[in-house]
Design an enzyme around this catalytic site. Structure first.
Site, PDB file in Angstrom:
ATOM      1  N   ASN A  41       0.833  -1.208   0.000  1.00  0.00           N
ATOM      2  CA  ASN A  41       0.000   0.000   0.000  1.00  0.00           C
ATOM      3  C   ASN A  41       0.865   1.254   0.000  1.00  0.00           C
ATOM      4  O   ASN A  41       0.602   2.220  -0.725  1.00  0.00           O
ATOM      5  CB  ASN A  41      -0.901   0.030   1.234  1.00  0.00           C
ATOM      6  CG  ASN A  41      -1.948  -1.063   1.237  1.00  0.00           C
ATOM      7  OD1 ASN A  41      -2.304  -1.605   0.195  1.00  0.00           O
ATOM      8  ND2 ASN A  41      -2.435  -1.390   2.417  1.00  0.00           N
ATOM      9  N   GLN A 102     -11.978  -1.888  14.223  1.00  0.00           N
ATOM     10  CA  GLN A 102     -11.655  -2.978  13.320  1.00  0.00           C
ATOM     11  C   GLN A 102     -11.066  -4.180  14.034  1.00  0.00           C
ATOM     12  O   GLN A 102     -10.431  -4.049  15.084  1.00  0.00           O
ATOM     13  CB  GLN A 102     -10.645  -2.524  12.250  1.00  0.00           C
ATOM     14  CG  GLN A 102     -11.206  -1.614  11.180  1.00  0.00           C
ATOM     15  CD  GLN A 102     -10.165  -1.329  10.110  1.00  0.00           C
ATOM     16  OE1 GLN A 102      -9.016  -1.066  10.391  1.00  0.00           O
ATOM     17  NE2 GLN A 102     -10.585  -1.393   8.861  1.00  0.00           N
ATOM     18  N   THR A 104      -8.763  -7.681  12.568  1.00  0.00           N
ATOM     19  CA  THR A 104      -8.102  -8.211  11.376  1.00  0.00           C
ATOM     20  C   THR A 104      -7.536  -9.597  11.658  1.00  0.00           C
ATOM     21  O   THR A 104      -6.934  -9.828  12.714  1.00  0.00           O
ATOM     22  CB  THR A 104      -6.963  -7.280  10.914  1.00  0.00           C
ATOM     23  OG1 THR A 104      -7.504  -5.993  10.614  1.00  0.00           O
ATOM     24  CG2 THR A 104      -6.277  -7.837   9.679  1.00  0.00           C
ATOM     25  N   PHE A 106      -4.966 -12.359   9.680  1.00  0.00           N
ATOM     26  CA  PHE A 106      -3.978 -12.286   8.610  1.00  0.00           C
ATOM     27  C   PHE A 106      -3.331 -13.631   8.369  1.00  0.00           C
ATOM     28  O   PHE A 106      -2.780 -14.249   9.279  1.00  0.00           O
ATOM     29  CB  PHE A 106      -2.907 -11.248   8.978  1.00  0.00           C
ATOM     30  CG  PHE A 106      -2.043 -10.829   7.836  1.00  0.00           C
ATOM     31  CD1 PHE A 106      -2.492  -9.904   6.902  1.00  0.00           C
ATOM     32  CD2 PHE A 106      -0.770 -11.355   7.672  1.00  0.00           C
ATOM     33  CE1 PHE A 106      -1.696  -9.512   5.829  1.00  0.00           C
ATOM     34  CE2 PHE A 106       0.037 -10.972   6.614  1.00  0.00           C
ATOM     35  CZ  PHE A 106      -0.432 -10.040   5.686  1.00  0.00           C
ATOM     36  N   GLN A 151       0.314  -4.329  12.660  1.00  0.00           N
ATOM     37  CA  GLN A 151      -0.460  -5.389  13.293  1.00  0.00           C
ATOM     38  C   GLN A 151       0.349  -6.657  13.532  1.00  0.00           C
ATOM     39  O   GLN A 151      -0.185  -7.653  14.017  1.00  0.00           O
ATOM     40  CB  GLN A 151      -1.710  -5.674  12.463  1.00  0.00           C
ATOM     41  CG  GLN A 151      -2.669  -4.497  12.489  1.00  0.00           C
ATOM     42  CD  GLN A 151      -3.861  -4.674  11.567  1.00  0.00           C
ATOM     43  OE1 GLN A 151      -3.779  -5.397  10.579  1.00  0.00           O
ATOM     44  NE2 GLN A 151      -4.953  -4.009  11.881  1.00  0.00           N
ATOM     45  N   ASN A 174       0.302   3.811  15.276  1.00  0.00           N
ATOM     46  CA  ASN A 174      -0.898   4.430  15.839  1.00  0.00           C
ATOM     47  C   ASN A 174      -0.875   4.321  17.364  1.00  0.00           C
ATOM     48  O   ASN A 174       0.009   3.679  17.944  1.00  0.00           O
ATOM     49  CB  ASN A 174      -2.169   3.835  15.225  1.00  0.00           C
ATOM     50  CG  ASN A 174      -2.390   2.370  15.568  1.00  0.00           C
ATOM     51  OD1 ASN A 174      -2.048   1.901  16.659  1.00  0.00           O
ATOM     52  ND2 ASN A 174      -2.966   1.627  14.643  1.00  0.00           N
ATOM     53  N   GLY A 204      -5.932   8.371  13.919  1.00  0.00           N
ATOM     54  CA  GLY A 204      -7.116   8.332  13.064  1.00  0.00           C
ATOM     55  C   GLY A 204      -7.684   9.727  12.807  1.00  0.00           C
ATOM     56  O   GLY A 204      -6.953  10.672  12.499  1.00  0.00           O
ATOM     57  N   GLY A 207      -6.236  13.112  14.286  1.00  0.00           N
ATOM     58  CA  GLY A 207      -4.990  13.738  13.847  1.00  0.00           C
ATOM     59  C   GLY A 207      -3.774  12.922  14.236  1.00  0.00           C
ATOM     60  O   GLY A 207      -3.859  11.709  14.461  1.00  0.00           O
ATOM     61  N   ASP A 234      -1.518   3.667   6.128  1.00  0.00           N
ATOM     62  CA  ASP A 234      -0.525   3.404   5.081  1.00  0.00           C
ATOM     63  C   ASP A 234      -0.404   4.599   4.139  1.00  0.00           C
ATOM     64  O   ASP A 234       0.700   4.957   3.695  1.00  0.00           O
ATOM     65  CB  ASP A 234      -0.904   2.164   4.282  1.00  0.00           C
ATOM     66  CG  ASP A 234      -0.857   0.888   5.104  1.00  0.00           C
ATOM     67  OD1 ASP A 234      -0.092   0.850   6.088  1.00  0.00           O
ATOM     68  OD2 ASP A 234      -1.588  -0.063   4.771  1.00  0.00           O
TER      69      ASP A 234
END
Length: 299
Positions: A41, A102, A104, A106, A151, A174, A204, A207, A234
């Site tokens: 990404n 979210q 995830t 993987f 992650q 983050n 997010g 900011g 990303d």
């Protein structure tokens, strides 16, 4: 040339009725299959912004000759790939609840090759999600090095993180990942950001914060209608790295990152809405005023 190390993946992005507790279920309201992988990404974002980029990644036999492969070649991305013909390219299954939270899952697939392949020596590199041992090797040999545990943070030991932090110029993550690193290392947030020359904490829609030379600066998010938040981080990294490598100041590069990220949340898919340099510049002027000048490039 900016090098990016980490996953190339196929994303299954799902909007769900809610994020269930264990042993419960939820309804999938929408599902999109798109190009993804944190490192890929970022590489695509850099290429679209006009930067020269090399992607150090691993792919399966299903990738070669695929639409994703063709897309990267069209963008001029230098593919430095490890190939596992018998495995899937890494696959992410992302579930987003109505509040934007979210979860995830993987599948590493071909990315397991990071555990055994030799890491290259790179003059300007961003390490995205990948095998901890591989990223330790990259960090030790790099010129300018940026690190984002993403992650895959749960795979890193305190020793991994300490070695990488001793070798990098920029830590970017983050606020959830910063909390995880603080727990693993037994450090406060202040101690962690003070251990590296520059740190960026993204939050997010709230900011981001830039920590540099003992100073903390706030970078506001660019407000747009949000369709899906997946990939915004990303895109921020792609904008920041492209601008910083080109010689923009760290604060201006963060604002360029925030503008780049704003395009991604307007659509579903990590790469779908990524802007070109002119699009990004127009929105920057609308949100922040005159576009900044920059000094000589860093790569």
């Amino acid at each position: 040339m900016i090098s990016v190390v980490g996953h190339t993946a196929v994303d299954h992005i799902c909007k769900v009725s809610h994020l269930p507790v264990p042993n419960a279920s939820a309804s999938i309201l929408e599902r999109t299959i798109s190009f993804g992988g944190g490192a890929a990404n970022i590489a695509v974002g850099i290429a679209l912004l006009g930067g020269k980029v090399s992607l150090v990644s691993a792919v399966g036999g299903d990738f070669i000759g695929s639409a994703y492969d063709s897309r990267m070649k069209e963008l001029g991305i230098n593919q430095r790939f490890f190939i596992a013909p018998e495995k899937h390219t890494a696959t992410a299954f992302m579930f987003t609840g109505p509040e934007g939270d979210q979860m995830t899952y993987f599948e590493w697939g071909a990315s397991c090759l990071f555990e055994t392949e030799k890491a290259p020596s790179l003059p300007f590199v961003h390490m995205a999600t990948a095998d901890p041992g591989f990223n330790v090797q990259v960090a030790k040999q790099a010129g300018f090095a940026s690190f984002d545990p993403g992650q895959d943070l749960h795979r890193y030991t305190a020793e991994h993180l300490k070695t990488i932090l001793d070798s990098i110029d920029l830590l970017i993550a983050n606020h959830h990942e910063y909390a995880g690193m603080c727990t693993t290392l037994g450090l406060t947030m202040e101690e962690l950001v003070s251990s590296v020359p520059m740190a960026i904490e993204t939050r997010g829609g709230e900011g981001a914060f830039l920590y540099e030379k003992g100073r903390k600066s706030f970078i506001p998010a660019v407000r747009v209608p949000c369709v899906d938040p997946t990939g915004a981080g990303d895109a921020f990294r792609a904008g920041f790295l492209t601008a910083y490598a080109a010689g923009f100041s760290s604060e201006d590069a963060c604002r360029i990152g925030a503008v780049t990220a704003s395009f991604v949340v307007e659509t579903c898919g990590c790469q779908t809405g990524l802007p070109g340099w002119q699009e990004m510049t127009r929105r920057y002027k609308e949100k922040f005023g005159p576009f900044p000048t920059h000094g000589p490039g860093r790569v």
